[in-house]
Design an enzyme around this catalytic site. Structure first.
Site, PDB file in Angstrom:
ATOM      1  CD  GLU A 191      -3.030  -1.019   0.188  1.00  0.00           C
ATOM      2  OE1 GLU A 191      -3.044  -0.028  -0.562  1.00  0.00           O
ATOM      3  OE2 GLU A 191      -3.882  -1.924   0.108  1.00  0.00           O
ATOM      4  NE  ARG A 195      -3.934   2.668  -0.580  1.00  0.00           N
ATOM      5  CZ  ARG A 195      -5.159   2.589  -0.069  1.00  0.00           C
ATOM      6  NH1 ARG A 195      -5.754   3.693   0.359  1.00  0.00           N
ATOM      7  NH2 ARG A 195      -5.771   1.426   0.029  1.00  0.00           N
ATOM      8  CG  ASP A 322      -6.219  -7.433  -7.188  1.00  0.00           C
ATOM      9  OD1 ASP A 322      -5.121  -7.724  -6.651  1.00  0.00           O
ATOM     10  OD2 ASP A 322      -6.980  -6.576  -6.700  1.00  0.00           O
ATOM     11  CD  GLU A 490     -11.166  -1.798  -7.804  1.00  0.00           C
ATOM     12  OE1 GLU A 490     -10.135  -1.607  -7.134  1.00  0.00           O
ATOM     13  OE2 GLU A 490     -12.308  -1.541  -7.361  1.00  0.00           O
ATOM     14  CB  THR A 577      -2.490  -1.419  -8.907  1.00  0.00           C
ATOM     15  OG1 THR A 577      -3.693  -2.171  -8.889  1.00  0.00           O
ATOM     16  CG2 THR A 577      -1.944  -1.233  -7.502  1.00  0.00           C
TER      17      THR A 577
END
Length: 587
Positions: A191, A195, A322, A490, A577
């Site tokens: 993360e 991010r 994913d 998404e 992502t």
């Protein structure tokens, strides 16, 4: 009259000259028509490359079974879907690639900017500098003792792209003047990379690549997180320590998390010319992954940092699986499609997805991507699909065209696999739209199940009628614990990519409809937006959190969906992502 005048003017040579002129005019007219009125590409939209497609399907069916007598769905595109795709291609070629700056879409884009400003202003008022924001209680919270810029770094490039320059400057100045990564505390490696590091790198690029302080923050954070790569196999643990000393502890790590660090570190390596420090460790991770045994190129959702092999009992494209598949493609695109090992593994994995995970519901004919469970003793197919899987529609379309619009591609350049990937992209994104539109609130649940016919028994699996959504014969089922909505991006991500590639108006219309539902139910009267507890009732109860990805991803993708294609073109950028657009480059 004109002919008579010419004869008089030219005397005896008039006839010869006139004949020559008419011949010339005829030839020029034919040439003009051949360039303007004939299709740019010689192509019959009433046919499709059936022989090539049949070969592709035979190859998929003949792949050696990896699950014994497990009855795989073995999805493939139908003739009707092939012809429908031809119509989409024909429409794109006919319409071309116009710049759409109509007042309607300018107005809708401005509405998204207003939503972003609302979300930012509420955060600034109640929790500026905090890592996370809780709109209902008007407070923030931190992941480390003093916070490490989590929310602001994730939001910066959205503010910049939307033209919110004052807001961008306030966030940027706070980061460089008040945030230090030299602090104790554990953070998520994944993360924090996608991010914070991704946000800093994107803001650095889109602000002109001349902000040395932002780049220095990215370099410092990258070095601290990169210590986690120093395990025997190179597979890092899920947790990183900003002040870590000694060797990190290797154990089980999420497959998606260790395989979704590469875009950020590779771009950081390019910017700092630090290949050994930043590129080599993430390349090593991929090398270990490529060597590890797989199930027909599908991978379980955990990997063992000690052995370097996959482990676990589940295969899915939702949580923990994913973005492994996403970054296979995007690493190929990031360096201008020069590293073909990533593309080969991506194509093989997608063939595995089609063989084992894709199925269609009996009533609404919704195409979905399910899961495999009980790998050690089965496996068993589950018709469960996380909202997270909805990124896959856009990813498939991106892989099929490398980001180019169908308006600019010769139809013959699309292989049978490209065409089938585009078909699956469109079908899957339609299903994801239904996950919104079939609920009472018009917003999607976190997880959905689907009506499904078990191939072992050829009977439809029983389900609880209380799980069914609004349609009496609907195929989407939602269990009570899965009905929350975190304002995830998404589906709108896929709508954005499919609009750019196919030019089908419906994708924009779907995005606007979803945005209005967010405005109606998630917008908080005192400022900001909240997550929702149950989207199957109205009004949906609120939860006191606004995830950073609502601004970083959801609103950004909606803004781009309503913007001209020149704003972050798909052929020039790859989105990490967390929706941070990073430029493509070569080493």
């Amino acid at each position: 009259m004109l002919t008579l005048s010419l004869r008089r003017l030219l005397g005896g040579r008039g006839k010869q000259f006139l004949a020559l002129s008419l011949l010339t005019l005829t030839l020029l007219t034919l040439l003009y028509r051949s360039r303007v009125t004939k299709p740019q590409h010689e192509w019959d939209p009433h046919t499709f490359p059936s022989a090539e497609h049949q070969t592709l399907v035979r190859q998929r069916h003949s792949r050696p079974p990896v699950f014994g007598d497990h009855p795989a769905p073995d999805w493939s595109a139908t003739a009707a879907q092939q012809l429908e795709l031809n119509q989409v291609i024909q429409s794109a070629l006919r319409t071309g690639h116009p710049t759409d700056d109509s007042m309607l879409w300018v107005s809708r884009r401005n509405s998204v900017v207003s939503a972003a400003k609302n979300a930012w202003d509420a955060y600034v008022r109640d929790a500026f500098g905090s890592d996370e924001y809780h709109p209902m209680s008007h407070k923030g919270s931190n992941m480390t003792v003093g916070g490490f810029g989590y929310h602001i770094a994730d939001t910066l490039d959205t503010l910049l792209l939307m033209g919110l320059k004052d807001e961008y400057k306030r966030g940027r100045d706070f980061l460089v003047n008040n945030i230090s990564f030299n602090q104790s505390g554990a953070v998520s490696l994944f993360e924090t990379t996608i991010r914070v590091l991704g946000g800093l790198l994107s803001a650095y690029h889109h602000s002109g690549e001349n902000d040395a302080q932002l780049l220095e923050m990215a370099r410092d954070l990258g070095e601290r997180l990169a210590r986690s790569f120093a395990t025997d196999t190179g597979i890092p643990p899920e947790t990183a320590f900003l002040q870590q000393v000694g060797k990190p502890h290797a154990g089980l790590s999420s497959t998606a998390e260790v395989a979704t660090l590469q875009l950020e570190y590779r771009y950081l390596a390019k910017l700092t010319n630090s290949m050994d420090k930043f590129r080599a460790p993430v390349d090593r991770i991929m090398s270990v992954i490529f060597k590890a045994p797989k199930y027909d190129h599908l991978v379980p959702i955990y990997i063992n940092g000690v052995t370097g092999n996959f482990t676990g009992d589940d295969i899915r494209l939702g949580s923990r699986g994913d973005s492994y598949y996403e970054y296979l493609l995007k690493q190929h695109l990031q360096t201008r499609q020069t590293e073909n090992e990533f593309r080969r593994e991506y194509d093989s994995a997608i063939e595995g997805v089609k063989k084992y995970l894709v199925d269609t519901t009996p009533n609404q004919k919704l195409t979905f991507i399910g899961e495999l469970t009980n790998l050690k003793h089965g496996p068993l197919f589950s018709p469960k699909m996380d909202h997270l899987v909805c990124f896959m529609g856009g990813n498939l379309a991106l892989g099929a065209t490398s980001g180019h619009s169908l308006a600019n591609l010769p139809p013959q350049s699309l292989s049978a696999r490209d065409r089938e990937d585009l078909i699956l992209a469109r079908e899957l994104t339609e299903t994801c739209a239904h996950m919104y539109f079939d609920t009472q609130s018009g917003l999607a649940p976190e997880i959905a199940y689907f009506r499904w016919t078990d191939r072992r028994t050829n009977k439809e699996k029983a389900f609880d009628k209380d799980d069914q959504l609004t349609l009496p014969d609907g195929d989407i089922l939602v269990h009570a614990p899965d009905r929350h909505n975190l304002l995830r991006p998404e589906t709108v991500e896929s709508l954005f990519i499919l609009w750019r590639i196919t030019r089908e108006q419906k994708w924009r219309d779907y995005g606007w409809r979803i945005f209005l539902a967010f405005e109606k139910w998630a917008k908080y009267k005192e400022g900001g937006y909240t997550s929702l507890h149950d989207v199957t009732v109205v009004p949906p109860p609120r939860e006191d959190k606004m995830e950073t990805f609502f601004m970083s991803e959801t609103l950004k993708y909606l803004y781009l969906l309503f913007s001209d294609d020149s704003v972050v073109p798909l052929t020039h950028y790859v989105f990490n992502t967390e929706a941070h657009p990073l430029p493509v480059f070569t080493w």
